[in-house]
Structure formats: C-alpha cells, structure tokens
Design an enzyme around this catalytic site. Sequence first.
Site, PDB file in Angstrom:
ATOM      1  N   SER A  39       0.791  -1.237   0.000  1.00 13.33           N
ATOM      2  CA  SER A  39       0.000   0.000   0.000  1.00 13.33           C
ATOM      3  C   SER A  39       0.820   1.284   0.000  1.00 13.33           C
ATOM      4  O   SER A  39       0.296   2.345  -0.305  1.00 13.33           O
ATOM      5  CB  SER A  39      -0.965   0.020   1.181  1.00 13.33           C
ATOM      6  OG  SER A  39      -0.270   0.248   2.390  1.00 13.33           O
ATOM      7  N   LYS A  80       0.607   4.584   6.812  1.00 15.92           N
ATOM      8  CA  LYS A  80       0.063   5.433   5.742  1.00 15.92           C
ATOM      9  C   LYS A  80       0.646   6.833   5.867  1.00 15.92           C
ATOM     10  O   LYS A  80       1.346   7.158   6.808  1.00 15.92           O
ATOM     11  CB  LYS A  80      -1.470   5.529   5.832  1.00 15.92           C
ATOM     12  CG  LYS A  80      -2.195   4.210   5.866  1.00 15.92           C
ATOM     13  CD  LYS A  80      -2.122   3.444   4.581  1.00 15.92           C
ATOM     14  CE  LYS A  80      -2.852   2.105   4.748  1.00 15.92           C
ATOM     15  NZ  LYS A  80      -2.535   1.188   3.700  1.00 15.92           N
TER      16      LYS A  80
END
Length: 186
Positions: A39, A80
């Site tokens: 990701s 993230k």
Amino acid sequence: MEKRKNDWFGWIKALLIAVAVAYIVRTFFFIPIIVDGPSMLPTLKDRDQMIVNKFIYRVKEPERFDVVVFHASDKKDFIKRVIGLPGEHVSVEDNTLFIDQQPVEEPFLKEQKANMKPYQILTEDFTLEQLPGGYSQIPDGYVLVLGDNRGNSVDSRSIGLISMDQIVGRTSTIYWPIERMQVIGK
C-alpha cells in the site's frame, strides 16, 4: 569467593539496568515495525523494516505528508501518509489533491504520475463528504491518511478518519534491508 559473588552481582545489576532501559525506550520512544503489503509503494516496500518514533506526537502535531503508524484494529497496525489535518476539507479530482479547494503537490507521487498513461487514474476522485463519517471538514483530533499506492491501499477512503489516539507514531527511517537503508522524505 567474595570477589566472585561481587562479580556476579555486578553482571546481574548491569543486565537488569539494560533490560529496564530497553523497556523504557521501547515503551515510550521507539519501536521497530515491518511494512506488510504494497500500500505504500514505491516509497516503502513489503518487508521493509523501520523505526517508529512514538514520542514525537507528544510534543508536536502531525504534519501533512508525515508517514505514520496507527492501530487499524486491536490486532493490526497500518502505515500510511497523513494527507488531511484538522479543520481542512480534502478532495481529489483528476489525480490532483485539493486541500480547502487549493491544489497541493504530492512530491512522493511525482514518479508515479510521470509514468502514467493519459487515461490512467492514480487516485479515484473523492470528497471528504463521501468518506465514512460524511464530514465536511476534518474534526479536531483526527487526520485523513492515504497510502502512496492509491490503487491498492486500505486507508481513510474506506476506514474513515484516524483519531490521534490511534496513532502509534511517525516513521521515516528504513534500517533493513541494508540496500534500502534511508530516511524517507515528504
């Protein structure tokens, strides 16, 4: 015999102090983390090992584009990038990030955008109102996070805004594998 006993006592004392210091550092300051999944490509690769600074957000607020680790659930931490901060409105239109209706460059996506074909979509269009929670602006104590690999990331677009209480800390240092050792930028 007495000297030997004092030597053992000295070693045991040193070992206990070392364990106590390691516990304090790991509990309050720094912990290791292993990146799990794609990701954050191309910035971070699967299995990169990093150091998380747990202390930083006790003395300052997160900044846009910080890479953070947070508790996504009781059993899973995610890594993230902070995109939206409290009080802001966030949207993406035609692969461009807008903060409070102003376009914002994302330098970490420069290479990905340069290699895109004209019809490709890096980030699906969205507005903050369309995300879980339906907010018109990010509330105090929350941030909006996205993965750098926008087409393959479970982030605020699906799980909603992240509470500051969920954030473990900021990470910017890859220490393993050796050939990837670096400090990542914003």
